[in-house]
Design a protein around this motif. Structure first.
Motif, mmCIF file in Angstrom:
data_model
loop_
_atom_site.group_PDB
_atom_site.id
_atom_site.type_symbol
_atom_site.label_atom_id
_atom_site.label_comp_id
_atom_site.label_asym_id
_atom_site.label_seq_id
_atom_site.Cartn_x
_atom_site.Cartn_y
_atom_site.Cartn_z
ATOM 1 N N GLU A 53 1.004 -1.261 0.071
ATOM 2 C CA GLU A 53 0.103 0.102 -0.081
ATOM 3 C C GLU A 53 1.029 1.202 0.141
ATOM 4 O O GLU A 53 0.569 2.165 -0.914
ATOM 5 C CB GLU A 53 -0.778 -0.032 1.275
ATOM 6 C CG GLU A 53 -1.813 1.210 1.317
ATOM 7 C CD GLU A 53 -2.830 1.160 2.546
ATOM 8 O OE1 GLU A 53 -3.150 2.283 2.786
ATOM 9 O OE2 GLU A 53 -3.088 0.151 2.665
ATOM 10 N N VAL A 54 1.880 1.181 0.798
ATOM 11 C CA VAL A 54 2.772 2.538 1.024
ATOM 12 C C VAL A 54 3.466 2.543 -0.397
ATOM 13 O O VAL A 54 3.836 3.845 -0.892
ATOM 14 C CB VAL A 54 4.088 2.126 1.990
ATOM 15 C CG1 VAL A 54 4.960 3.231 1.906
ATOM 16 C CG2 VAL A 54 3.200 2.339 3.391
ATOM 17 N N LEU A 55 3.815 1.539 -1.085
ATOM 18 C CA LEU A 55 4.534 1.638 -2.412
ATOM 19 C C LEU A 55 3.531 2.207 -3.352
ATOM 20 O O LEU A 55 3.993 3.117 -4.232
ATOM 21 C CB LEU A 55 5.039 -0.073 -2.876
ATOM 22 C CG LEU A 55 5.570 0.226 -4.320
ATOM 23 C CD1 LEU A 55 6.998 1.156 -4.577
ATOM 24 C CD2 LEU A 55 6.013 -1.384 -4.575
ATOM 25 N N SER A 56 2.294 1.949 -3.705
ATOM 26 C CA SER A 56 1.304 2.343 -4.292
ATOM 27 C C SER A 56 0.896 3.789 -4.044
ATOM 28 O O SER A 56 0.834 4.543 -4.981
ATOM 29 C CB SER A 56 -0.097 1.679 -4.353
ATOM 30 O OG SER A 56 -0.751 1.688 -2.981
ATOM 31 N N GLU A 57 1.172 4.231 -2.890
ATOM 32 C CA GLU A 57 1.046 5.491 -2.448
ATOM 33 C C GLU A 57 2.350 6.451 -3.149
ATOM 34 O O GLU A 57 2.294 7.349 -3.707
ATOM 35 C CB GLU A 57 0.819 5.793 -1.096
ATOM 36 C CG GLU A 57 -0.523 5.482 -0.679
ATOM 37 C CD GLU A 57 -0.482 5.319 0.995
ATOM 38 O OE1 GLU A 57 0.528 5.653 1.771
ATOM 39 O OE2 GLU A 57 -1.656 4.909 1.472
ATOM 40 N N GLU A 58 3.497 5.720 -3.062
ATOM 41 C CA GLU A 58 4.663 6.552 -3.707
ATOM 42 C C GLU A 58 4.512 6.515 -5.154
ATOM 43 O O GLU A 58 4.940 7.473 -5.656
ATOM 44 C CB GLU A 58 5.835 5.623 -3.294
ATOM 45 C CG GLU A 58 6.503 5.990 -1.755
ATOM 46 C CD GLU A 58 6.876 7.474 -1.509
ATOM 47 O OE1 GLU A 58 7.485 8.102 -2.386
ATOM 48 O OE2 GLU A 58 6.688 7.577 -0.444
ATOM 49 N N LEU A 59 3.938 5.565 -5.782
ATOM 50 C CA LEU A 59 3.924 5.604 -7.357
ATOM 51 C C LEU A 59 2.811 6.579 -7.515
ATOM 52 O O LEU A 59 2.997 7.210 -8.534
ATOM 53 C CB LEU A 59 3.355 4.176 -7.631
ATOM 54 C CG LEU A 59 4.280 3.001 -7.850
ATOM 55 C CD1 LEU A 59 3.542 1.547 -7.869
ATOM 56 C CD2 LEU A 59 5.483 3.139 -8.677
ATOM 57 N N THR A 62 4.643 10.009 -7.235
ATOM 58 C CA THR A 62 5.389 10.188 -8.332
ATOM 59 C C THR A 62 4.595 10.392 -9.810
ATOM 60 O O THR A 62 5.315 11.214 -10.677
ATOM 61 C CB THR A 62 6.359 8.873 -8.577
ATOM 62 O OG1 THR A 62 6.941 8.408 -7.365
ATOM 63 C CG2 THR A 62 7.494 9.145 -9.632
ATOM 64 N N GLU A 63 3.696 9.688 -10.187
ATOM 65 C CA GLU A 63 2.560 9.893 -11.543
ATOM 66 C C GLU A 63 2.344 11.494 -11.215
ATOM 67 O O GLU A 63 2.275 11.931 -12.131
ATOM 68 C CB GLU A 63 1.579 8.872 -11.111
ATOM 69 C CG GLU A 63 1.895 7.640 -11.937
ATOM 70 C CD GLU A 63 0.664 6.913 -12.095
ATOM 71 O OE1 GLU A 63 0.627 6.228 -13.171
ATOM 72 O OE2 GLU A 63 -0.421 7.176 -11.582
ATOM 73 N N ARG A 64 2.012 11.937 -10.023
ATOM 74 C CA ARG A 64 1.620 13.490 -10.035
ATOM 75 C C ARG A 64 2.463 14.191 -10.404
ATOM 76 O O ARG A 64 2.236 15.270 -10.993
ATOM 77 C CB ARG A 64 1.011 13.940 -8.624
ATOM 78 C CG ARG A 64 -0.510 13.146 -8.393
ATOM 79 C CD ARG A 64 -1.132 13.600 -6.934
ATOM 80 N NE ARG A 64 -0.394 13.495 -5.850
ATOM 81 C CZ ARG A 64 -0.324 12.444 -5.127
ATOM 82 N NH1 ARG A 64 -1.065 11.214 -5.449
ATOM 83 N NH2 ARG A 64 0.301 12.103 -4.089
#
Length: 115
Positions: A53-59, A62-64
């Motif tokens: 979940e934390v990794l998906s938040e970092e992704l 980064t996308e933003r």
């Protein structure tokens, strides 16, 4: 609520089953200590884990910040996330990632299998 696509990407990254995708993210995260730590923490973690979940938040972050990375990430994900569907009592088999050794993909087997 996390983007389901990013959660799926993060889960795939955790298993390091998609080399090109992992390399893209690792390179992008190289200069960002928190993002890099999230990628490492998610390594071999369960898809439902807090680390993924934390990794998906970092992704997502980064996308933003980088629309070009976002486009590249999603295009690569589209290429590797082949949707397969069995029809009429069919079977779908798929192997991805670094595979070594012997593999059997089958539906109905009568008798034994030997290599």
């Amino acid at each position: 609520m996390p983007d389901p696509i990013l959660v799926a990407i993060a889960a795939a990254l955790a298993g390091k089953g998609v080399g090109n995708l992992y390399d893209l993210v690792r390179e992008k995260f190289a200069g960002r200590s928190e993002a890099k730590a999230a990628l490492e923490a998610a390594r071999d973690a369960d898809a439902e884990s807090p680390q993924v979940e934390v990794l998906s938040e970092e992704l997502a972050r980064t996308e933003r910040e980088d629309p070009q990375f976002s486009a590249e990430l999603r295009a690569l994900w589209q290429e590797i996330s082949v949707a397969q569907r069995a029809d009429r009592d069919g079977v779908v088999n798929q192997i991805s990632g670094d595979v070594s050794g012997k593999v059997v993909q089958a539906r109905d087997i009568e008798g034994g299998i030997s290599f």
